[in-house]
Design a protein around this motif. Structure first.
Motif, PDB file in Angstrom:
ATOM      1  N   ALA A  38       0.824  -1.210   0.000  1.00  0.00           N
ATOM      2  CA  ALA A  38       0.000   0.000   0.000  1.00  0.00           C
ATOM      3  C   ALA A  38       0.861   1.265   0.000  1.00  0.00           C
ATOM      4  O   ALA A  38       0.335   2.369  -0.068  1.00  0.00           O
ATOM      5  N   GLY A  39       2.181   1.095   0.094  1.00  0.00           N
ATOM      6  CA  GLY A  39       3.086   2.237   0.004  1.00  0.00           C
ATOM      7  C   GLY A  39       3.482   2.858   1.328  1.00  0.00           C
ATOM      8  O   GLY A  39       3.941   4.004   1.376  1.00  0.00           O
ATOM      9  N   PHE A  40       3.349   2.105   2.413  1.00  0.00           N
ATOM     10  CA  PHE A  40       3.686   2.632   3.726  1.00  0.00           C
ATOM     11  C   PHE A  40       4.955   1.982   4.280  1.00  0.00           C
ATOM     12  O   PHE A  40       5.275   0.846   3.954  1.00  0.00           O
ATOM     13  N   VAL A  41       5.622   2.721   5.129  1.00  0.00           N
ATOM     14  CA  VAL A  41       6.818   2.240   5.813  1.00  0.00           C
ATOM     15  C   VAL A  41       6.380   1.260   6.898  1.00  0.00           C
ATOM     16  O   VAL A  41       5.393   1.498   7.601  1.00  0.00           O
ATOM     17  N   VAL A  42       7.109   0.161   7.038  1.00  0.00           N
ATOM     18  CA  VAL A  42       6.841  -0.822   8.088  1.00  0.00           C
ATOM     19  C   VAL A  42       7.925  -0.705   9.154  1.00  0.00           C
ATOM     20  O   VAL A  42       9.114  -0.754   8.854  1.00  0.00           O
ATOM     21  N   ASP A  43       7.500  -0.536  10.393  1.00  0.00           N
ATOM     22  CA  ASP A  43       8.404  -0.521  11.543  1.00  0.00           C
ATOM     23  C   ASP A  43       8.409  -1.959  12.074  1.00  0.00           C
ATOM     24  O   ASP A  43       7.611  -2.338  12.928  1.00  0.00           O
TER      25      ASP A  43
END
Length: 159
Positions: free
Chosen positions: A120-125
């Motif tokens: 979805a285009g988000f950064v994963v922590d």
């Protein structure tokens, strides 16, 4: 020649800075945690919800830590409902588990959810997803998305 790097955004990009700050402040107060961790939790909860908005089939589920952010956002009902309408075009329900629901492998659910967040285009922590110890026992339908919609009501005048 440079390799193309896809644009990724933080989950916090889905809400106003003011709303993000209010949500983070609530986590700090209620969980007695530092602001940096609270901001990471809320950011991942928003990224998770952003992935849920794009997802229409695969059950997704937050880690217990990320779920703190989702619960916090749910308490701000007007803001949450507006967010759902704008980001997903529908309400993203948090449906508690039914004890009869078949349990899925927590590590697989975490991997699938993180992949959906990245897609979805988000950064994963990754640290907040804690695959090894994650045991989600509270959620049905993956805590992620609406249950299947009810069929439209039948018109009593039609047969």
């Amino acid at each position: 020649m440079k390799a193309a790097i896809p644009d990724v955004k933080p989950g916090r990009s889905l809400v106003s800075p003011d709303l993000f700050d209010r949500l983070v402040s609530r986590i700090v107060k209620e969980r007695n945690t530092d602001r940096e961790l609270a901001a990471r939790i809320m950011d991942q909860a928003l990224a998770f919800l952003g992935a849920c908005a794009c997802n229409h089939g695969t059950p997704l589920s937050p880690s217990p830590t990320v779920d703190i952010g989702w619960h916090t956002f749910l308490l701000h009902t007007k803001d949450y409902a507006e967010f759902c309408g704008q980001v997903a075009g529908r309400f993203l329900h948090h449906v508690p588990a039914d004890e009869n629901v078949e349990r899925r492998d927590p590590a697989e659910v975490s991997r699938t959810t993180m992949e959906a967040i990245e897609a979805a285009g988000f950064v994963v922590d990754h640290e907040l997803w804690d695959i090894g110890r994650r045991l989600c026992s509270q959620c049905f339908n993956g805590c992620a998305d609406d249950p299947p919609p009810d069929p439209p009501p039948k018109d009593p005048k039609r047969r």
